[in-house]
Design an enzyme around this catalytic site. Structure first.
Site, mmCIF file in Angstrom:
data_model
loop_
_atom_site.group_PDB
_atom_site.id
_atom_site.type_symbol
_atom_site.label_atom_id
_atom_site.label_comp_id
_atom_site.label_asym_id
_atom_site.label_seq_id
_atom_site.Cartn_x
_atom_site.Cartn_y
_atom_site.Cartn_z
ATOM 1 N N GLU A 1 -18.891 -4.881 10.878
ATOM 2 C CA GLU A 1 -19.794 -4.054 11.691
ATOM 3 C C GLU A 1 -20.873 -4.889 12.375
ATOM 4 O O GLU A 1 -21.245 -4.619 13.519
ATOM 5 C CB GLU A 1 -20.450 -2.977 10.814
ATOM 6 C CG GLU A 1 -19.521 -1.841 10.409
ATOM 7 C CD GLU A 1 -18.620 -2.164 9.245
ATOM 8 O OE1 GLU A 1 -18.716 -3.275 8.682
ATOM 9 O OE2 GLU A 1 -17.790 -1.312 8.876
ATOM 10 N N LYS B 1 0.863 -1.183 0.000
ATOM 11 C CA LYS B 1 0.000 0.000 0.000
ATOM 12 C C LYS B 1 0.903 1.238 0.000
ATOM 13 O O LYS B 1 1.840 1.330 0.773
ATOM 14 C CB LYS B 1 -0.859 -0.028 1.267
ATOM 15 C CG LYS B 1 -2.089 0.829 1.238
ATOM 16 C CD LYS B 1 -3.072 0.371 2.345
ATOM 17 C CE LYS B 1 -4.399 1.071 2.227
ATOM 18 N NZ LYS B 1 -5.389 0.540 3.179
ATOM 19 N N ARG C 1 -25.379 -1.488 7.810
ATOM 20 C CA ARG C 1 -25.102 -2.922 7.596
ATOM 21 C C ARG C 1 -25.468 -3.744 8.829
ATOM 22 O O ARG C 1 -25.639 -4.939 8.771
ATOM 23 C CB ARG C 1 -23.624 -3.068 7.246
ATOM 24 C CG ARG C 1 -23.143 -4.471 7.133
ATOM 25 C CD ARG C 1 -21.838 -4.550 6.414
ATOM 26 N NE ARG C 1 -22.004 -4.320 4.981
ATOM 27 C CZ ARG C 1 -20.995 -4.390 4.115
ATOM 28 N NH1 ARG C 1 -19.786 -4.649 4.558
ATOM 29 N NH2 ARG C 1 -21.195 -4.185 2.836
HETATM 30 C C1 LIG Z 1 -18.635 -1.693 5.414
HETATM 31 C C2 LIG Z 1 -17.442 -0.765 5.408
HETATM 32 N N1 LIG Z 1 -16.784 -0.521 6.548
HETATM 33 C C3 LIG Z 1 -15.726 0.317 6.574
HETATM 34 C C4 LIG Z 1 -15.304 0.927 5.424
HETATM 35 C C5 LIG Z 1 -14.163 1.912 5.452
HETATM 36 N N2 LIG Z 1 -13.022 1.402 4.683
HETATM 37 C C6 LIG Z 1 -12.801 1.790 3.450
HETATM 38 S S1 LIG Z 1 -11.472 1.054 2.776
HETATM 39 C C7 LIG Z 1 -11.144 0.237 4.238
HETATM 40 C C8 LIG Z 1 -9.977 -0.673 4.357
HETATM 41 C C9 LIG Z 1 -10.012 -1.650 3.229
HETATM 42 O O1 LIG Z 1 -8.898 -2.525 3.369
HETATM 43 P P1 LIG Z 1 -8.600 -3.500 2.153
HETATM 44 O O2 LIG Z 1 -9.846 -4.161 1.712
HETATM 45 O O3 LIG Z 1 -7.502 -4.370 2.592
HETATM 46 O O4 LIG Z 1 -8.165 -2.541 0.967
HETATM 47 P P2 LIG Z 1 -6.804 -1.673 0.866
HETATM 48 O O5 LIG Z 1 -7.199 -0.275 1.300
HETATM 49 O O6 LIG Z 1 -5.799 -2.301 1.770
HETATM 50 O O7 LIG Z 1 -6.416 -1.759 -0.574
HETATM 51 C C10 LIG Z 1 -12.108 0.524 5.172
HETATM 52 C C11 LIG Z 1 -12.151 -0.030 6.550
HETATM 53 C C12 LIG Z 1 -16.032 0.650 4.240
HETATM 54 N N3 LIG Z 1 -15.737 1.245 3.066
HETATM 55 N N4 LIG Z 1 -17.071 -0.191 4.261
HETATM 56 MG MG LIG Z 2 -5.511 -4.214 2.476
#
Ligand SMILES: Cc1ncc(C[n+]2csc(CCOP(=O)(O)OP(=O)(O)O)c2C)c(N)n1
Ligand SMILES: [Mg+2]
Ligand SMILES: CC(=O)[C@@H](O)[C@H](O)COP(=O)(O)O
Length: 604
Positions: free
Chosen positions: A335, A246, A363
């Site tokens: 959640e 990342k 959710r």
């Molecule tokens: C249901 C939900 N909860 C929280 C979020 C906030 N959120 C957006 S991206 C993220 C992290 C995602 O991690 P990952 O899937 O590993 O993707 P990366 O950013 O590492 O590429 C979070 C917690 C969201 N978009 N949807």
């Molecule tokens: Mg990730």
């Protein structure tokens, strides 16, 4: 073709497929430079997109979108996809009104499928899409790109359970960078780490019925090409476990311990040069005020436990977690589990605080209703990003929480108007032990505190209550600032208006209903969808009480509100002083008073 032009000549996956492999590193470098240059100015998800430059190029070279469906989980990492599908020329308008959104958008492109930025949905879409293609005899592949963080969401496992039982050609590209915002938590994270290290003694994904190709270096074009070709040739569902970094290629992101520049804010506009020395003092962010107060309360009360769904810092739990690491629970992007885990914690005698963005609580509504509400458990939900958020667009505005939660028997909902009330109401909520409580506040900075003129029960009058006043304005939360300004303008027009901040917007306080009965017209202001919100509740209560009072709810429409600046969107939907004044005058006018007479009356 000279290297500097490369990016300008790739406006579709077709252009990408004809590039020689040796040109790809240069293309990746140009895309990276473009992302850094633009997103550090516009704001957005810089870290996640820097991590998927090579991966996105490789996917679009190997598969045939839009015939093959490529689904991006959460979609925050789709800027490279947008650049490669002809939208690089609009990148400067990223996340702005009328520009391109920060997530896939069907209106923008036939290459885009899932607009919802809520995590962990891609695999369910993939299951549905592949079933649909199979049922309609279309030989189309589905490629779902899902992050390791998104894989901690329950929906993802519901989908894996279904896809794994089939022989449909679903290619799951697991983009494993080891992080959500924080390092990804839980047994799955541990298992992925073992797979990355080659020390795993079994493979959870293979036991679910998937082929497994991994671990693949997500920044190595040759390795990606080989793995994706193998996945394409695989019969049945297959997981390609790709390891990426990342923030890759941008040291400030790679070295950002907090969250690898998961989201960067827009560069500040150059300060307008004014001689005005009376500018408003900069107030603090709602999130900061909450986090500091919760940490202070944590010192006073050992029963307070905080829960987050992979958003420890964005929801302000940093200070609490540093002081009480064993009383902070990070469940991953889960959640539903967070809410029912909180129900368990409350049943054990503790008082949990679930800190969560308003939009993501949707959710877990069933869990709030049946696991917390039915048992009347003392769980406090602190909803950040309530109301219009802005740059994240429709699936991020927190505009349904009041309508949704008012249906939970026994729940109490508070909306602080400023930081002073936030601290006060948080303590009141945590003192309430006979059922769930909710605090909601928007993104950004709290407004300057508005002092109470008179407190009647739990209701704050923010203006003197004159017996002659015909108009009562009832704002929810920080819209109190708008209400007070509207009252000031109306007073200048000879129209006396009282502003009453309920503080607790559900259930409605009896003292508020007494004020409603004392006025001819009541205007409610809410940063929530108008259906089922504060205005609807107050209208119904006035009607049931047989009051002659005219209640005019002002709020957000029951629509998906687009991307835009918060202030612009609030004004667009009438939630500013000018519209409130116009509404009051128009109301006087509609009651048989001619518009001219109303204005002349107002001008006396
Ligand atoms: C249901 C939900 N909860 C929280 C979020 C906030 N959120 C957006 S991206 C993220 C992290 C995602 O991690 P990952 O899937 O590993 O993707 P990366 O950013 O590492 O590429 C979070 C917690 C969201 N978009 N949807
Ligand atoms: Mg990730
Ligand atoms: C994609 C996602 O859901 C989060 O990263 C969100 O964009 C964060 O919003 P804020 O920038 O308001 O914290």
């Amino acid at each position: 073709m000279s290297a500097p032009e490369l990016l300008h000549h790739v406006t579709s996956p077709g252009d990408l497929k004809v590039l020689p492999g040796e040109a790809l590193p240069e293309l990746a470098a140009q895309i990276r430079r473009r992302l850094i240059d633009v997103v550090t100015r516009t704001g957005g998800h810089l870290g996640p997109n820097l991590g998927v430059v090579e991966l996105t190029i490789a996917i679009h070279r190997e598969f045939d979108a839009p015939r093959d469906a490529i689904v991006w989980d959460t979609g925050h990492q789709s800027y490279v996809h947008k650049i490669l599908t002809g939208r690089d020329d609009r990148l400067e308008q990223l996340r702005t009104a009328g520009g391109i959104t920060g997530y896939p958008s069907r209106a923008e492109s036939s290459f885009d499928i899932v607009e919802n930025s809520h995590a962990s949905t891609a695999l369910s879409y993939a299951d549905g899409l592949s079933r649909g293609f199979e049922m309609t005899g279309r030989k189309r592949r589905v490629v779902a790109v899902v992050g390791d963080g998104s894989l901690t969401g329950g929906m993802a496992w519901e989908a894996l359970n279904n896809i794994g039982a089939s022989d449909r050609p679903v290619i799951v590209v697991l983009n494993d960078n080891g992080r959500s915002y924080d390092p990804t938590v839980g047994a799955l994270a541990r298992h992925l780490a073992e797979l990355r290290a080659g020390t795993a003694t079994s493979n959870l994904l293979e036991s679910l019925g998937f082929g497994y190709i991994g671990v693949v270096d997500g920044h190595d074009f040759r390795a990606l090409d080989k793995a994706l070709k193998a996945a394409r040739a695989h019969t049945g569902p297959v997981v390609v476990h790709v390891v990426t970094r990342k923030g890759c290629g941008y040291p400030p992101a790679e070295q950002d311990e907090a969250d690898r520049m998961h989201t960067v804010s827009p560069a500040p506009a150059p300060a307008a040069v004014t001689d005005d020395t009376t500018c408003e003092p900069r107030t603090e962010a709602w999130t900061t005020v909450f986090g500091r107060e919760l940490a202070a309360i944590g010192e006073e009360r050992a029963d307070i436990v905080a829960l987050t769904a992979a958003m420890r810092l964005p929801t302000g739990l940093g200070a609490f977690g540093e002081r009480f690491p064993h009383r902070l629970v990070d469940v991953g992007i889960a959640e539903q589990h967070a809410v029912t885990c909180a129900a368990g914690l409350a049943t054990s005698g503790l008082h949990p605080v679930v800190a969560i963005y308003s939009t993501f609580l949707g959710r877990a509504f069933d869990q709030v209703l049946m696991d917390v509400g039915l048992h009347r458990l003392p769980v406090t939900f602190v909803l950040d990003r309530s109301g219009v958020t802005g740059p994240d667009g429709p699936s991020h505005h927190g505009m349904w929480d009041v309508s949704m939660l008012r249906g939970v028997p026994g729940i109490r909902i508070a909306a602080p108007r400023d930081s002073v009330r936030l601290r006060e109401l948080l303590r009141e909520a945590l003192a309430h032990e006979s059922g769930p409580t909710v605090l909601r506040y928007p993104k950004g900075r709290a407004p300057a505190p508005i002092c109470v003129h008179t407190r009647i029960g739990t209701v704050d009058l923010l203006t003197p209550h004159q017996s002659c006043s015909q108009v009562l304005v009832v704002p929810s939360g920080p819209l109190a600032t708008v209400a007070v300004e509207a009252a000031r303008r109306l007073a200048g027009m000879g129209v006396s208006a009282t502003v009453a901040d309920p503080r607790w917007i559900h259930p409605l306080a009896p003292e508020l209903m007494t004020l409603v009965a004392d006025h001819q017209v009541v205007i409610t202001l809410e940063d929530n969808a108008i259906g089922g919100g504060l205005g609807a509740a107050l209208s119904m209560a006035a009607h049931r009480a047989g009051l002659a009072t005219r209640v005019i709810p002002m709020g957000l429409p029951v629509e998906f509100v687009p991307v835009g600046e918060r202030a612009d969107l609030l004004a667009r939907y009438g939630l500013d002083a000018e519209h409130v004044v116009d509404t009051v005058l128009a109301t006087r006018w509609r009651r048989g008073t001619s518009r001219a007479a109303a204005v002349s009356l107002a001008s006396t």
